[in-house]
Structures are given as C-alpha cells and as structure tokens.
Design a protein around this motif. Structure first.
Motif, PDB file in Angstrom:
ATOM      1  N   UNK A  76      97.683 -18.496  49.918  1.00 28.45           N
ATOM      2  CA  UNK A  76      98.393 -18.301  51.196  1.00 28.45           C
ATOM      3  C   UNK A  76      97.757 -17.235  52.082  1.00 28.45           C
ATOM      4  N   UNK A  77      97.286 -16.133  51.484  1.00 25.88           N
ATOM      5  CA  UNK A  77      96.634 -15.097  52.280  1.00 25.88           C
ATOM      6  C   UNK A  77      95.350 -15.623  52.904  1.00 25.88           C
ATOM      7  N   UNK A  78      94.589 -16.387  52.148  1.00 26.97           N
ATOM      8  CA  UNK A  78      93.346 -16.958  52.675  1.00 26.97           C
ATOM      9  C   UNK A  78      93.628 -17.874  53.855  1.00 26.97           C
ATOM     10  N   UNK A  79      94.659 -18.695  53.740  1.00 28.63           N
ATOM     11  CA  UNK A  79      95.014 -19.595  54.842  1.00 28.63           C
ATOM     12  C   UNK A  79      95.459 -18.812  56.067  1.00 28.63           C
ATOM     13  N   UNK A  80      96.312 -17.792  55.860  1.00 29.33           N
ATOM     14  CA  UNK A  80      96.837 -17.027  56.992  1.00 29.33           C
ATOM     15  C   UNK A  80      95.729 -16.256  57.696  1.00 29.33           C
ATOM     16  N   UNK A  81      94.867 -15.603  56.930  1.00 34.33           N
ATOM     17  CA  UNK A  81      93.780 -14.837  57.537  1.00 34.33           C
ATOM     18  C   UNK A  81      92.785 -15.772  58.229  1.00 34.33           C
ATOM     19  N   UNK A  82      92.469 -16.904  57.611  1.00 35.35           N
ATOM     20  CA  UNK A  82      91.562 -17.871  58.234  1.00 35.35           C
ATOM     21  C   UNK A  82      92.135 -18.430  59.518  1.00 35.35           C
ATOM     22  N   UNK A  83      93.445 -18.720  59.519  1.00 38.59           N
ATOM     23  CA  UNK A  83      94.094 -19.231  60.724  1.00 38.59           C
ATOM     24  C   UNK A  83      94.048 -18.204  61.850  1.00 38.59           C
ATOM     25  N   UNK A  84      94.372 -16.960  61.534  1.00 36.86           N
ATOM     26  CA  UNK A  84      94.336 -15.908  62.558  1.00 36.86           C
ATOM     27  C   UNK A  84      92.921 -15.682  63.070  1.00 36.86           C
TER      28      UNK A  84
END
Length: 343
Positions: A247-255
């Motif tokens: 989830x952190x990887x997805x959130x940081x990548x999205x931002x």
C-alpha cells in the motif's frame, strides 16, 4: 497480363509481409542452423548423422520460438484492435459491447476474416469491402504497435522469451512460478492503458471516468491480491511492517506520478485543446504510470517522457505528452533490469 500477375498485383499488400515473415523464419530456423552446423562439422569432424540430428533439434527449437513470438505478436494485435474500439466508443459515450466493428462511413459490419489485426486492413488495401471508402491507417498502426509492444516486452521483460525453452514460461509450466507471467501482464496492461489514454487525448477528448476507474481498480487490486509486482517496494527496510509495503508503494507512486505529471505539463505546455483538459489528462496518465511503476521507475519514465516530448516538438512541430509517456514507459519496461541498478 496473366491471371497470376493480376493476382499478385491485387494481393501484394498482404503477400509482401507474409513473404517477409516466411523469409525470416527460413533464415532463422533453417539457413542459420545449417550454416552453423556445416562450420562446426568441418572444425570438429562430427559424423554426418550427428550433424543432421543437431540441425533437426535446432530447427524444432527455433520453429517453436518463432511460433511463440508470433503468438505474442498476434495477442498484442488483438488487444490493439480492441483498443481501437475503446478509444473510438468510450469518449463518445458508446458501449464497447454494442456489436462488432463497423465501417465508419457506411456502417456495414466488418467481417471477422477482414478484422484480423494488421493483415485484414492490408488484405482490403485499406478500404471498406462494401463501400470501398478508405479506412484510416491509424487502426492497423495501433494494432502493429501493440503487437510489437507485447512481443518486445515478452522478449526483454520478465518472461525472457529471447530463449523460450529457458524462459519464464518454462518456470510457469514446470515449476508453477507465476511471478514472470504476472509481471508481464502487469506491464502490458500499463502500456495498453497509456496508449489508449494518449490516443483519446490526441483526438481532443478528456480521459473518460470509466477508463480511469478501470485503470485504478486494476492498479490497486492486482498488487494487493498478488504482491511482488513492484521491483522495489517503499518501506522495504526495518521499521515497516510487511503488510504496509505494497500500500505504501502504491500511495507514494501515485503521488509521485501526479506531481511529475504536473511538472511535465508545465514544461511542455504547447499542445492543443483546453488547458484544463490537457493538464488533467497528463496528470491522470502520470498518476496511472506512478501507480503501476512505483516512484523510482516513474522518475526515470518522466525524464524520458520530457526528452521525447521536446524532441517531438523539434522534429515534428508537435507531439502529445501522453503518447510520449507511453513510449517512455515502454523503454522503462524494456530497460528496467538495468535501470533498477541505479535505485
């Protein structure tokens, strides 16, 4: 003029690529092994039966490799054919399930035999069978691009189909290892979405919400359900629980994708269309790229996108940022093995 000459004159647009494919197969599966076998036999003094056995083995292996490569190309071409339908219908509020393809002029349904990716268009010389009006070359070009994309990612990507008998397909079939196939599906899904978004923006439409929702649903559900789709996960070090890494990887990548999209838009703000639509489309496409690639890979992808966009501006006079993003993401998937060493 004889009947044979008339036949070749009418059919040369499809006979030429088929002839090139046949010649490439003969060169790869027959001529090259024969030359190699003759040279090795002369140097090592192998018996004739042994040389013939090795030639037969090389022919079978290379023919299998050629068949696998052709299958992946045709798979990409079929996806490209469907992408043409999506790009045309979805922005106009039409259903993608509303019947088969039709001629854009006379609305005559296109036969299944005429709808074969690339070859169907060549077979009809780029014209409708019914009204004989020209069908845009963009349709087979998209199919060709998608076919080459699926093939190139299969060869240079996680499946490693440069050697089909020693590739990720073998590990999938023999060992049940799904990661190469899952990573391949993940990468080609991203490239398909980016090409579709780029074509929609090129046509002057905003990216539809249904298109974006599908992209984000796949981009969030697949990593959570499977995992191991990112080459480097955020929080891989100590101090982060294992469940939080994806989830952190997805959130940081999205931002990161959104911020980079805004930056690239500001630096390349010269395309046509309403400014808000351009900015929103670019940022949305970069958000999709960041979600699928992760923040490290989207950084290098954004840099490549900027270079390709500026180069297109200098050479062609105009370009579409999201189409440049598609090309940059393709470069990232092909060269990701080496780029990941910098991270």
């Amino acid at each position: 003029m004889s009947s044979v000459a008339r036949f070749f004159r009418r059919r040369w647009p499809i006979l030429l690529p088929l002839g090139v494919l046949l010649a490439a197969w003969l060169a790869y599966a027959v001529i090259s092994p024969a030359i190699t076998g003759a040279l090795q036999g002369g140097r090592t003094g192998l018996h004739g039966d042994m040389v013939w056995f090795e030639l037969r083995q090389a022919f079978l292996q290379r023919s299998l490799a050629a068949f696998v490569w052709l299958w992946f190309f045709m798979l990409g071409g079929a996806i490209g054919s469907y992408l043409n339908v999506v790009v045309w219908r979805v922005p106009r509020g039409m259903s993608v399930a509303g019947g088969g393809s039709k001629c854009p002029f006379c609305r005559t349904p296109i036969r299944k035999t005429d709808n074969i990716p690339v070859l169907g268009w060549l077979r009809l010389n780029g014209r409708c069978r019914a009204c004989r009006l020209p069908i845009a070359a963009r349709y087979p070009i998209v199919e060709l691009v998608m076919g080459l994309t699926f093939l190139s990612v299969a060869i240079a990507g996680p499946l490693d189909l440069a050697h089909p008998l020693e590739s990720g397909i073998q590990s999938l079939i023999l060992d049940g290892q799904w990661r190469p196939a899952a990573s391949y599906a993940w990468q080609v899904t991203l490239l398909t979405l980016l090409l579709g978004a780029g074509l929609i923006l090129y046509d002057g439409f905003p990216i539809p919400w249904s298109f974006a929702i599908f992209a984000f649903l796949v981009g969030t559900c697949a990593p959570l359900a499977y995992g191991e789709l990112y080459p480097v996960e955020w929080g891989s070090g100590p101090g982060f629980p294992a469940w939080s890494r994806t989830p952190l990887t997805m959130a940081v990548g999205l931002a990161a994708g959104i911020l980079l999209g805004a930056g690239v838009h500001l630096l390349t703000n010269f395309s046509s269309g309403p400014a808000g639509q351009r900015a929103g489309g670019v940022m949305l496409a970069f958000a999709i790229a960041g979600l699928y690639l992760g923040w490290q890979a989207v950084l290098t992808t954004a840099a490549t996108t900027l270079l390709l966009t500026l180069a297109g501006r200098l050479v062609l006079g105009q370009t579409t940022v999201v189409l440049a993003l598609f090309a940059a993401a393709w470069v990232q998937t092909i060269c990701g093995k080496w780029m990941s060493l910098w991270w």
